[in-house]
Design a protein around this motif. Structure first.
Motif, PDB file in Angstrom:
ATOM      1  N   UNK A  14      55.379  29.788  49.863  1.00  0.00           N
ATOM      2  CA  UNK A  14      54.048  29.206  49.653  1.00  0.00           C
ATOM      3  C   UNK A  14      52.931  30.236  49.497  1.00  0.00           C
ATOM      4  N   UNK A  15      52.866  31.240  50.401  1.00  0.00           N
ATOM      5  CA  UNK A  15      51.726  32.167  50.315  1.00  0.00           C
ATOM      6  C   UNK A  15      51.780  33.013  49.044  1.00  0.00           C
ATOM      7  N   UNK A  16      53.017  33.320  48.623  1.00  0.00           N
ATOM      8  CA  UNK A  16      53.186  34.075  47.378  1.00  0.00           C
ATOM      9  C   UNK A  16      52.693  33.231  46.200  1.00  0.00           C
ATOM     10  N   UNK A  17      53.013  31.921  46.277  1.00  0.00           N
ATOM     11  CA  UNK A  17      52.592  31.013  45.205  1.00  0.00           C
ATOM     12  C   UNK A  17      51.077  30.954  45.134  1.00  0.00           C
ATOM     13  N   UNK A  18      50.445  30.963  46.316  1.00  0.00           N
ATOM     14  CA  UNK A  18      48.986  30.921  46.350  1.00  0.00           C
ATOM     15  C   UNK A  18      48.400  32.115  45.598  1.00  0.00           C
ATOM     16  N   UNK A  19      49.045  33.247  45.740  1.00  0.00           N
ATOM     17  CA  UNK A  19      48.570  34.459  45.094  1.00  0.00           C
ATOM     18  C   UNK A  19      48.662  34.343  43.565  1.00  0.00           C
ATOM     19  N   UNK A  20      49.663  33.577  43.103  1.00  0.00           N
ATOM     20  CA  UNK A  20      49.825  33.407  41.643  1.00  0.00           C
ATOM     21  C   UNK A  20      48.623  32.709  41.014  1.00  0.00           C
ATOM     22  N   UNK A  21      47.904  31.956  41.852  1.00  0.00           N
ATOM     23  CA  UNK A  21      46.783  31.185  41.306  1.00  0.00           C
ATOM     24  C   UNK A  21      45.616  32.059  40.865  1.00  0.00           C
ATOM     25  N   UNK A  22      45.715  33.368  41.132  1.00  0.00           N
ATOM     26  CA  UNK A  22      44.596  34.248  40.767  1.00  0.00           C
ATOM     27  C   UNK A  22      44.305  34.175  39.268  1.00  0.00           C
ATOM     28  N   UNK A  23      45.313  33.832  38.467  1.00  0.00           N
ATOM     29  CA  UNK A  23      45.065  33.743  37.017  1.00  0.00           C
ATOM     30  C   UNK A  23      44.023  32.666  36.709  1.00  0.00           C
ATOM     31  N   UNK A  24      44.012  31.602  37.550  1.00  0.00           N
ATOM     32  CA  UNK A  24      43.028  30.545  37.313  1.00  0.00           C
ATOM     33  C   UNK A  24      41.651  30.939  37.855  1.00  0.00           C
ATOM     34  N   UNK A  25      41.665  31.821  38.876  1.00  0.00           N
ATOM     35  CA  UNK A  25      40.387  32.219  39.478  1.00  0.00           C
ATOM     36  C   UNK A  25      39.716  33.314  38.662  1.00  0.00           C
ATOM     37  N   UNK A  26      40.549  34.113  37.941  1.00  0.00           N
ATOM     38  CA  UNK A  26      40.015  35.296  37.250  1.00  0.00           C
ATOM     39  C   UNK A  26      38.860  34.964  36.289  1.00  0.00           C
ATOM     40  N   UNK A 191      51.219  29.090  61.637  1.00  0.00           N
ATOM     41  CA  UNK A 191      51.625  28.953  60.237  1.00  0.00           C
ATOM     42  C   UNK A 191      53.128  28.659  60.119  1.00  0.00           C
ATOM     43  N   UNK A 192      53.923  29.256  61.000  1.00  0.00           N
ATOM     44  CA  UNK A 192      55.384  29.018  60.923  1.00  0.00           C
ATOM     45  C   UNK A 192      55.715  27.554  61.194  1.00  0.00           C
ATOM     46  N   UNK A 193      54.959  26.951  62.119  1.00  0.00           N
ATOM     47  CA  UNK A 193      55.238  25.546  62.431  1.00  0.00           C
ATOM     48  C   UNK A 193      54.529  24.614  61.451  1.00  0.00           C
ATOM     49  N   UNK A 194      53.355  25.059  60.963  1.00  0.00           N
ATOM     50  CA  UNK A 194      52.490  24.161  60.198  1.00  0.00           C
ATOM     51  C   UNK A 194      52.923  24.024  58.733  1.00  0.00           C
ATOM     52  N   UNK A 195      53.327  25.140  58.115  1.00  0.00           N
ATOM     53  CA  UNK A 195      53.623  25.110  56.670  1.00  0.00           C
ATOM     54  C   UNK A 195      54.714  24.089  56.317  1.00  0.00           C
ATOM     55  N   UNK A 196      55.888  24.096  57.016  1.00  0.00           N
ATOM     56  CA  UNK A 196      56.901  23.107  56.634  1.00  0.00           C
ATOM     57  C   UNK A 196      56.418  21.672  56.825  1.00  0.00           C
TER      58      UNK A 196
END
Ligand code: ATP
Length: 590
Positions: A14-26, A191-196
């Motif tokens: 998930x957190x890696x995926x969040x980073x991918x969104x930078x293309x939309x923020x750029x 985060x370990x308990x919350x993300x799933x």
């Protein structure tokens, strides 16, 4: 069923995926950076207040004079004006950035959904798509434009204030900085308990949305069969699942949040105690202690809000993962490199050794299909239910691609023709007509946006759909979602008009007259003959009268074409064909 459907790649963490969104923020970096700068400036102006207080206590107040009071008051005023101006500019930039990011994401998602193949749409529940395109997208957009900026801001504020605190009293300053460690440890545990659980909740809400959608679209059937209690029960079960996951998520928050929030309180108590000792021991002035405590609130706020912001980040991360499961789904039906357009095909259609397996299935539903539909010919597909007739029609305008052999139009493999060009020349109408909440004209010209009024009128006449002229605003009347305000037969006639508008070279009709009464069917067939005379047509036939429209008939059995000939030839040579006629295709004009 095969598991490797190949329509969606498993999403990354998930957190890696969040980073991918930078293309939309750029593209909105300017607004986002302006917002960050304004927020940082606002914080800096606010931090001035306790520092001025220190000067006031250790200066004029401590010495009992009024020297420098005006300057201090002036600076305090300037600082509050600075807070106001930066707040205004920051909020404006935030609005532009957040709306921009969300719009870009939404547009990209919608465009991708339009390009995804039928295989994808048949496998995904529409509720799951809806919840991803609405609530998930919202969560992601708002985090990108707000949460992410504030994480940077709060971290920066904490570091900046901690540094100032260390210059005032380094031991107490260090203590405050160390307060970050338990907060980070607790946030990691959270985060370990919350993300799933967050992911689970979003999936559960998607399922719930699907149920609502199904019951709204199928409400006639539900009412007719008196099954509303059954559906209520299903909805309650799904709602209970959402509740259970929501409660589990609430329990995680319940233990972690107070623990995170306790840290600043403990820090404040420690600073008060340590500060009092420091003032008593002479290593700190009273003014410095007041300023220290005033500044401490600026360090506490980031600590306090970091837990909440990271919670937002986790929610956005799972939402981004769900959005990327769609964005990463492969568009499998695409133009081949070097695909060409065809200007005016004569319309010779050939199936050469065609086989087809649905993406999720183990075995093919079509095999070894060899069939030629000659230029201008109408060929009827006749076969038992489930023999593969409809599947065959889906291949002609590449709603699915063949998995064996090839289909050619005028001798050219249809995969070597651009999709746009192919679908301009090959029109289709299916048994279950889909209409859109748009005007009658827009619905009819969907496949041929440039169609003239004469072409539309011609198509409506052929489809016996001239009833539209009696609608309140004629062709401009908006018809309801999926054409629900029209009868089944009226919807079918409009879908047929859509298929024949502009007289396509190749026409694929999958039992498009099934909802018509006998009289209207006869009229439509009569009018269709003129279209079919100049068009190559593939016609799935369920009713005897429709066979009469065809020049030849192909008998489909168990996924392949077993015989081709005129109706009379097949009657004479194919017992299966005769049996089919006996069970439902009687009455064909001979
Ligand atoms: N989307 C799909 N995924 C997997 N299998 C499918 C799908 N659509 C149809 N099938 C299967 O493919 C086979 C052929 O179905 P198809 O609808 O082409 O038959 P048909 O001859 O048109 O039947 P009918 O006359 O009842 O409409 C059937 O066994 C059906 O269950």
């Amino acid at each position: 069923m095969r598991a490797d459907v190949g329509v969606a790649r498993p999403a990354a963490k998930p957190l890696k995926t969040l980073f991918r969104l930078r293309t939309f923020a750029r593209p909105h970096a300017r607004s986002l950076l302006t917002m960050l700068a304004c927020a940082a400036l606002g914080q800096a102006f606010m931090i001035v207040a306790p520092l001025l207080t220190q000067r006031l206590i250790d200066g004029p107040v401590g010495h009992g004079t009024t020297d420098g009071l005006v300057l201090l008051a002036g600076l305090a005023l300037l600082a509050s004006v600075g807070v106001m101006v930066s707040d205004y500019a920051g909020r404006r930039a935030h609005a532009t950035g957040s709306i921009g990011v969300e719009t870009a994401l939404r547009t990209a998602l919608y465009a991708h959904l339009q390009r995804l193949p039928l295989a994808f749409h048949e496998r995904w529940q529409s509720g799951q798509l809806l919840s991803r395109a609405t609530s998930d997208l919202r969560a992601v957009g708002s985090f990108l434009a707000f949460g992410s900026v504030f994480i940077v801001l709060q971290a920066g504020t904490f570091l900046g204030v901690s540094t100032i605190l260390m210059t005032i009293h380094w031991q107490l300053g260090l203590l405050v900085t160390a307060g970050m460690l338990p907060v980070m440890a607790l946030t990691y545990g959270l985060s370990r308990a919350y993300i799933p659980l967050s992911r689970q909740l979003q999936d559960d809400v998607g399922d719930l949305t699907s149920l609502v959608e199904e019951s709204v679209l199928g409400f006639r059937t539900v009412r007719a069969f008196g099954r509303h209690r059954f559906l209520n029960q299903r909805f309650e079960d799904a709602a209970r699942t959402v509740r259970t996951t929501g409660l589990a998520q609430g329990r995680v928050i319940a233990w972690s949040w107070p623990a995170i929030e306790a840290v600043p309180g403990i820090l404040m108590a420690a600073v008060l105690l340590g500060g009092a000792y420091a003032v008593a021991g002479g290593s700190m002035t009273i003014g410095e202690l007041v300023a220290f405590i005033g500044l401490l609130t600026f360090a506490i706020w980031p600590l306090d809000s970091l837990g909440w912001l990271l919670g937002e980040a986790q929610q956005a991360a799972t939402a981004a993962q769900r959005v990327y499961e769609i964005l990463d789904a492969e568009v499998t039906v695409v133009d081949r490199p070097g695909a060409r357009t065809i200007e005016s095909p004569v319309g010779r259609l050939r199936f050469e050794g065609v086989g087809f397996r649905y993406p999720a299935e183990d075995s093919p539903v079509l095999h070894d299909v060899d069939l030629e539909v000659r230029q201008g010919e109408t060929l009827a597909l006749v076969g038992a239910s489930g023999s593969g007739k409809s599947t065959l029609t889906l291949l002609v305008n590449r709603l699915y691609d063949v998995t064996e052999g090839r289909i050619t139009l005028d001798g050219v493999d249809i995969r070597d023709v651009t999709l746009e060009s192919l679908r301009t020349h090959v029109s289709a109408a299916f048994e279950d007509p889909t209409l859109f909440s748009a005007s009658v004209r827009e619905n009819v010209t969907l496949g041929r946006p440039g169609a003239t009024d004469e072409e539309v009128a011609d198509a409506l006449r052929i489809a016996q759909a001239e009833f539209v002229h009696d609608l309140p605003w004629g062709l401009d009347t908006r018809i309801g979602e999926k054409g629900l305000s029209l009868s089944g037969g009226q919807r079918q006639r409009l879908a047929l008009a859509r298929a024949v508008v502009g007289r396509p070279r190749v026409l694929v009709l999958d039992d498009p007259l099934s909802a018509l009464d006998v009289q209207t069917e006869a009229l439509v067939e009569q009018a269709l003959r003129t279209v079919l005379a100049g068009t190559t047509a593939l016609l799935v036939v369920h009713r005897p009268s429709t066979v009469a429209l065809a020049d030849r008939v192909a008998l489909v059995d168990d996924g392949t074409v077993v015989a081709v000939g005129t109706h009379e030839e097949l009657l004479a040579t194919e017992p299966t064909y005769r049996d089919l006629l006996d069970t439902g295709l009687q009455g064909v004009s001979q």
